[in-house]
Enzyme design. Structure first.
Site, PDB file in Angstrom:
ATOM      1  N   CYS A  90     -18.986 111.592  44.798  1.00 44.00           N
ATOM      2  CA  CYS A  90     -18.432 110.838  45.881  1.00 44.00           C
ATOM      3  C   CYS A  90     -18.568 109.442  45.332  1.00 44.00           C
ATOM      4  O   CYS A  90     -19.698 109.204  44.834  1.00 44.00           O
ATOM      5  CB  CYS A  90     -18.851 111.132  47.106  1.00 44.00           C
ATOM      6  SG  CYS A  90     -18.241 110.043  48.506  1.00 44.00           S
ATOM      7  N   GLU A 133     -11.526 113.819  51.505  1.00 42.65           N
ATOM      8  CA  GLU A 133     -11.110 112.568  52.186  1.00 42.65           C
ATOM      9  C   GLU A 133     -11.264 112.836  53.614  1.00 42.65           C
ATOM     10  O   GLU A 133     -11.340 111.668  54.177  1.00 42.65           O
ATOM     11  CB  GLU A 133      -9.990 111.978  51.136  1.00 42.65           C
ATOM     12  CG  GLU A 133     -10.036 111.623  49.983  1.00 42.65           C
ATOM     13  CD  GLU A 133     -11.245 110.997  49.517  1.00 42.65           C
ATOM     14  OE1 GLU A 133     -11.796 110.097  50.266  1.00 42.65           O
ATOM     15  OE2 GLU A 133     -11.670 111.318  48.440  1.00 42.65           O
TER      16      GLU A 133
END
Length: 161
Positions: A90, A133
């Protein structure tokens, strides 16, 4: 377009449920363009608005396939099935990677930048990126789903979402 600063954990915006988008205007289009440029600059395959400090349900994914960039505004997951386990990273957690189990298939409903509703089905890596997401938009971080963290020598070819 403008490259935005990536918000790093433990910023509060990363762990809160984002507000729905209500205005589909030039400002939204500009934001989506900036998010794309930012994602490319930081070598990601996805980016959610809270990762640049914006509390709105906006995310993009681009895994370099024939679909190009997928813009998801106010996305919801309609259905999932199967299972896959693989490495995730991430942009808000630089140099941190872990194994995460997610559904192998996802069907979503979302809006594009013009406010047009669409549905999309995805499998494998694209399904993983989309779910990662959408999790951001709900304040859910991949670190809460990691079964084990990966060492640097286990990371060949892993991309950050």
């Amino acid at each position: 377009m403008a490259i935005q600063q990536i918000v790093m954990y433990p910023a509060e915006v990363l762990e809160k449920k984002c507000r729905p988008v209500v205005k589909f205007d030039r400002k939204l289009a500009r934001l989506l363009d900036d998010m794309y440029d930012t994602m490319i600059e930081y070598d990601g395959v996805g980016l959610a608005a809270p990762q640049i400090g914006i509390d709105e349900r906006i995310a993009i994914v681009d895994i370099d396939n024939e679909l190009g960039t997928i813009e998801m505004i106010n996305p919801i997951i309609l259905r999932t099935s199967g299972e896959q386990t693989g490495p995730e990273g991430c942009l808000s957690f630089p140099d941190l990677f872990g194994e995460v189990t997610r559904p192998n298939y996802v069907k979503i409903e979302a809006y594009d930048r013009k406010g047009k509703k669409y549905t999309l089905e995805a499998e494998e890596f694209l399904a993983r990126a989309i779910q990662h997401e959408i999790d951001h938009l709900d304040g859910i971080l991949f670190t809460t789903k990691v079964s084990r963290y990966l060492k640097e020598d286990e990371l060949k070819g892993v991309e950050s979402e």
